[in-house]
Design a protein around this motif. Structure first.
Motif, mmCIF file in Angstrom:
data_model
loop_
_atom_site.group_PDB
_atom_site.id
_atom_site.type_symbol
_atom_site.label_atom_id
_atom_site.label_comp_id
_atom_site.label_asym_id
_atom_site.label_seq_id
_atom_site.Cartn_x
_atom_site.Cartn_y
_atom_site.Cartn_z
ATOM 1 N N PRO A 69 1.832 -2.476 7.754
ATOM 2 C CA PRO A 69 2.121 -1.781 6.497
ATOM 3 C C PRO A 69 1.021 -1.866 5.449
ATOM 4 O O PRO A 69 1.090 -1.165 4.438
ATOM 5 C CB PRO A 69 3.402 -2.460 6.010
ATOM 6 N N SER A 70 0.032 -2.694 5.677
ATOM 7 C CA SER A 70 -1.079 -2.761 4.730
ATOM 8 C C SER A 70 -2.157 -1.730 5.045
ATOM 9 O O SER A 70 -3.101 -1.550 4.273
ATOM 10 C CB SER A 70 -1.702 -4.162 4.728
ATOM 11 N N GLU A 71 -1.997 -1.053 6.188
ATOM 12 C CA GLU A 71 -2.984 -0.078 6.624
ATOM 13 C C GLU A 71 -2.499 1.343 6.358
ATOM 14 O O GLU A 71 -1.318 1.646 6.533
ATOM 15 C CB GLU A 71 -3.272 -0.239 8.121
ATOM 16 N N VAL A 72 -3.421 2.217 5.962
ATOM 17 C CA VAL A 72 -3.089 3.627 5.793
ATOM 18 C C VAL A 72 -2.773 4.229 7.159
ATOM 19 O O VAL A 72 -3.374 3.857 8.177
ATOM 20 C CB VAL A 72 -4.259 4.380 5.134
ATOM 21 N N TYR A 73 -1.819 5.150 7.178
ATOM 22 C CA TYR A 73 -1.336 5.857 8.371
ATOM 23 C C TYR A 73 -0.358 5.034 9.203
ATOM 24 O O TYR A 73 0.148 5.516 10.213
ATOM 25 C CB TYR A 73 -2.486 6.349 9.276
ATOM 26 N N HIS A 74 -0.080 3.788 8.802
ATOM 27 C CA HIS A 74 0.932 2.997 9.489
ATOM 28 C C HIS A 74 2.245 3.104 8.712
ATOM 29 O O HIS A 74 2.250 3.040 7.475
ATOM 30 C CB HIS A 74 0.501 1.534 9.580
ATOM 31 N N LEU A 75 3.353 3.242 9.430
ATOM 32 C CA LEU A 75 4.636 3.416 8.770
ATOM 33 C C LEU A 75 5.056 2.169 8.007
ATOM 34 O O LEU A 75 4.722 1.045 8.390
ATOM 35 C CB LEU A 75 5.705 3.781 9.796
ATOM 36 N N ARG A 76 5.798 2.392 6.918
ATOM 37 C CA ARG A 76 6.349 1.320 6.103
ATOM 38 C C ARG A 76 7.862 1.428 6.069
ATOM 39 O O ARG A 76 8.414 2.526 6.223
ATOM 40 C CB ARG A 76 5.853 1.434 4.646
ATOM 41 N N GLY A 77 8.535 0.309 5.799
ATOM 42 C CA GLY A 77 9.973 0.313 5.606
ATOM 43 C C GLY A 77 10.314 -0.106 4.190
ATOM 44 O O GLY A 77 9.552 -0.837 3.561
ATOM 45 N N VAL A 78 11.443 0.381 3.683
ATOM 46 C CA VAL A 78 11.920 -0.039 2.356
ATOM 47 C C VAL A 78 13.161 -0.904 2.550
ATOM 48 O O VAL A 78 13.854 -0.797 3.572
ATOM 49 C CB VAL A 78 12.254 1.174 1.455
#
Length: 269
Positions: free
Chosen positions: A187-196
């Motif tokens: 999640p700290s990388e661009v283009y990698h998915l994140r969750g809330v």
């Protein structure tokens, strides 16, 4: 009450996972109206192997893919605005982007506005920029309506939703991804998915109808298939992913512990 739905996105294909299900769900409602804004043509994107698009013509190619996707879905936007900004350069537009989105919302007065939240789902700077601009434009136009003596309930702009991935769903998908040898999302990388956080999710819509059309619409974005679909995924797997739509309620403020809505328009009548 109206049923105007607006999607405000950075690139062609951003809307695929986010709003296709809700469009299908409401497409037969005579009150339903769909409007869409894209800030860029996606001209800086990659080109999937075997797709005869050129670097110079990719923006026009992706516009055509987007139009074909809406046709495959069976519902096309009544108004579709393309701002034509450079892909990957929305942050450079600055306050002008807020002005442009505000013009769009002012003209259309959608009841529900869909866009990206602060995480951009993938951390893409364009996603973050269009989401922030839309949130600012939404509040600007709401303030104008109130100052003019109107009510948002009568003049649209009743709800602003940010697309998201619930943390629990993200963890499940992460495990499957690692087991398939695809590598973990960071999640700290661009283009990698994140969750809330799951408790931040205020709308969970489960779709059972139109999944085949939704998948067919996704596949029209052939130039981006290598980033939209993991290798080896079956149609059944992708339709299962498309059956769930989740949103953070950015406006109106959601009370802690409030019931989770099951439709983007729920409670607006």
């Amino acid at each position: 009450m109206g049923r105007t739905l607006a999607g405000v996105w950075a690139h062609p294909d951003d809307e695929c996972y986010a709003m296709f299900g809700s469009v299908v769900r409401h497409s037969t409602d005579p009150r339903f109206r769909l409007v869409v804004l894209h800030a860029t043509d996606g001209d800086a994107g990659e080109i999937a192997p075997g797709v005869p698009a050129t670097r110079e013509g990719l923006g026009a190619w992706r516009r055509a893919e987007d139009v074909a996707a809406w046709r495959a879905l069976g519902t096309e936007p009544e108004r579709h605005v393309w701002l034509g900004h450079g892909d990957g350069r929305l942050v450079e537009v600055g306050a002008g982007l807020v002005d442009e989105v505000a013009d769009f919302l002012r003209a259309e007065r959608p009841d529900v506005v869909l866009t990206f939240g602060p995480d951009g789902v993938t951390g893409h700077p364009d996603h973050v920029s269009i989401g922030a601009a839309t949130a600012a434009a939404f509040q600007r136009v709401r303030t104008e309506v109130a100052a003019g003596g109107g009510r948002a309930r009568d003049d649209g702009l009743q709800r602003l939703l940010f697309g998201c991935i619930p943390r629990r769903a993200w963890l499940i998908a992460q495990r499957h991804r690692v087991m398939a040898g695809l590598g973990a999302w960071d999640p700290s990388e661009v283009y990698h998915l994140r969750g809330v956080p799951d408790e931040d999710v205020g709308v969970v819509v489960r779709h059972r109808e139109g999944l085949e059309r939704m998948l067919a619409a996704h596949k029209e974005h052939a130039s981006q298939r290598h980033v939209m679909f993991d290798p080896g995924g079956s149609d059944e797997r992708w339709m299962k992913a498309l059956s769930l739509e989740t949103w953070v309620v950015a406006w109106p403020p959601r009370e802690p512990g409030a019931p989770v809505l099951t439709d983007v328009f729920e409670g607006l009548d």
